[in-house]
Design a protein around this motif. Structure first.
Motif, PDB file in Angstrom:
ATOM      1  N   ARG A   1      -2.810   9.811  -4.114  1.00 43.83           N
ATOM      2  CA  ARG A   1      -3.698   9.888  -2.824  1.00 43.83           C
ATOM      3  C   ARG A   1      -5.049  10.131  -3.110  1.00 43.83           C
ATOM      4  O   ARG A   1      -5.385  11.005  -2.151  1.00 43.83           O
ATOM      5  N   LYS A   2      -5.535  10.014  -4.090  1.00 46.42           N
ATOM      6  CA  LYS A   2      -6.931  10.681  -4.687  1.00 46.42           C
ATOM      7  C   LYS A   2      -7.952   9.845  -4.245  1.00 46.42           C
ATOM      8  O   LYS A   2      -9.015  10.421  -4.072  1.00 46.42           O
ATOM      9  N   ASN A   3      -7.822   8.362  -3.729  1.00 46.72           N
ATOM     10  CA  ASN A   3      -9.243   7.692  -3.605  1.00 46.72           C
ATOM     11  C   ASN A   3      -9.286   7.762  -1.926  1.00 46.72           C
ATOM     12  O   ASN A   3     -10.134   7.075  -1.386  1.00 46.72           O
ATOM     13  N   GLY A   4      -8.662   8.660  -1.084  1.00 44.69           N
ATOM     14  CA  GLY A   4      -9.051   8.688   0.140  1.00 44.69           C
ATOM     15  C   GLY A   4      -8.121   7.665   1.047  1.00 44.69           C
ATOM     16  O   GLY A   4      -7.796   6.598   0.581  1.00 44.69           O
ATOM     17  N   SER A   5      -8.102   7.966   2.426  1.00 46.63           N
ATOM     18  CA  SER A   5      -7.170   7.304   3.177  1.00 46.63           C
ATOM     19  C   SER A   5      -7.986   6.199   3.566  1.00 46.63           C
ATOM     20  O   SER A   5      -9.242   6.236   3.749  1.00 46.63           O
TER      21      SER A   5
ATOM     22  N   ILE B   1       0.300   8.637  10.446  1.00 47.58           N
ATOM     23  CA  ILE B   1       0.292   7.795   9.482  1.00 47.58           C
ATOM     24  C   ILE B   1      -0.916   7.360   8.622  1.00 47.58           C
ATOM     25  O   ILE B   1      -1.763   7.049   9.449  1.00 47.58           O
ATOM     26  N   ARG B   2      -0.967   7.566   7.421  1.00 47.77           N
ATOM     27  CA  ARG B   2      -2.151   7.432   6.642  1.00 47.77           C
ATOM     28  C   ARG B   2      -1.637   6.249   5.721  1.00 47.77           C
ATOM     29  O   ARG B   2      -0.687   6.707   4.989  1.00 47.77           O
ATOM     30  N   THR B   3      -2.588   5.306   5.497  1.00 47.47           N
ATOM     31  CA  THR B   3      -2.377   4.484   4.400  1.00 47.47           C
ATOM     32  C   THR B   3      -3.388   4.493   3.127  1.00 47.47           C
ATOM     33  O   THR B   3      -4.684   4.825   3.424  1.00 47.47           O
ATOM     34  N   TYR B   4      -3.048   4.087   1.908  1.00 50.44           N
ATOM     35  CA  TYR B   4      -3.994   4.198   0.611  1.00 50.44           C
ATOM     36  C   TYR B   4      -3.714   2.998  -0.114  1.00 50.44           C
ATOM     37  O   TYR B   4      -2.906   2.215   0.228  1.00 50.44           O
ATOM     38  N   ALA B   5      -4.720   2.884  -0.873  1.00 46.05           N
ATOM     39  CA  ALA B   5      -4.807   1.505  -1.731  1.00 46.05           C
ATOM     40  C   ALA B   5      -3.522   1.283  -2.506  1.00 46.05           C
ATOM     41  O   ALA B   5      -2.792   2.506  -2.795  1.00 46.05           O
ATOM     42  N   MET B   6      -3.187   0.224  -2.945  1.00 50.44           N
ATOM     43  CA  MET B   6      -2.114  -0.116  -3.705  1.00 50.44           C
ATOM     44  C   MET B   6      -2.343   0.668  -4.830  1.00 50.44           C
ATOM     45  O   MET B   6      -3.442   0.705  -5.558  1.00 50.44           O
TER      46      MET B   6
ATOM     47  N   VAL C   1       0.842  -1.267  -0.065  1.00 48.79           N
ATOM     48  CA  VAL C   1      -0.011   0.076  -0.282  1.00 48.79           C
ATOM     49  C   VAL C   1       0.785   1.153  -0.106  1.00 48.79           C
ATOM     50  O   VAL C   1       2.250   1.215   0.097  1.00 48.79           O
ATOM     51  N   ILE C   2       0.309   2.359  -0.439  1.00 48.68           N
ATOM     52  CA  ILE C   2       0.837   3.813  -0.302  1.00 48.68           C
ATOM     53  C   ILE C   2       0.615   4.524   1.083  1.00 48.68           C
ATOM     54  O   ILE C   2      -0.453   4.243   1.767  1.00 48.68           O
ATOM     55  N   SER C   3       1.682   4.945   1.498  1.00 52.29           N
ATOM     56  CA  SER C   3       1.470   5.507   2.996  1.00 52.29           C
ATOM     57  C   SER C   3       2.136   6.853   2.957  1.00 52.29           C
ATOM     58  O   SER C   3       2.993   7.379   2.272  1.00 52.29           O
ATOM     59  N   ASP C   4       1.704   7.947   3.900  1.00 51.90           N
ATOM     60  CA  ASP C   4       2.364   9.145   3.970  1.00 51.90           C
ATOM     61  C   ASP C   4       2.165   9.440   5.532  1.00 51.90           C
ATOM     62  O   ASP C   4       1.495   8.617   6.501  1.00 51.90           O
ATOM     63  N   VAL C   5       3.152  10.251   5.814  1.00 54.76           N
ATOM     64  CA  VAL C   5       3.481  10.537   7.455  1.00 54.76           C
ATOM     65  C   VAL C   5       3.378  12.084   7.518  1.00 54.76           C
ATOM     66  O   VAL C   5       3.952  12.434   6.642  1.00 54.76           O
ATOM     67  N   ILE C   6       2.877  12.285   8.462  1.00 54.04           N
ATOM     68  CA  ILE C   6       2.902  13.851   8.840  1.00 54.04           C
ATOM     69  C   ILE C   6       3.046  14.175  10.208  1.00 54.04           C
ATOM     70  O   ILE C   6       2.775  13.232  11.142  1.00 54.04           O
ATOM     71  N   PHE C   7       3.821  15.047  10.670  1.00 57.38           N
ATOM     72  CA  PHE C   7       3.975  15.290  12.232  1.00 57.38           C
ATOM     73  C   PHE C   7       4.066  16.938  12.514  1.00 57.38           C
ATOM     74  O   PHE C   7       4.437  17.547  11.555  1.00 57.38           O
TER      75      PHE C   7
END
Length: 74
Positions: free
Chosen positions: A45-49, A35-40, A22-28
């Protein structure tokens, strides 16, 4: 925002893994780590977390200790 309030360490559970990544992003900032994950394949990251986790510094330290144990076991 849903902030993790308690981390429960499971010591005898099987981990059900799935193929692919899956795709993920990190923000702090100074107070929270997220941490948010998204679909493969959702690189934009247009389809929502799909899943997310928000940690306070206290819970991040607790999680880091568990991760250090995991990494040290390798």
């Amino acid at each position: 925002m849903a902030i993790v309030g308690e981390i429960i360490k499971e010591s005898h559970s099987n981990i059900n893994t799935r193929g692919g990544e899956v795709i993920s992003d990190v923000i702090f900032n100074n107070e929270y780590f997220q941490i948010r994950t998204y679909a493969m394949g959702d690189y934009d990251r247009k389809n929502g977390s799909k899943q997310n986790i928000q940690l306070t510094k206290e819970k991040a330290i607790e999680l880091r200790k568990l991760m250090d144990k995991f990494i040290g076991d390798r």
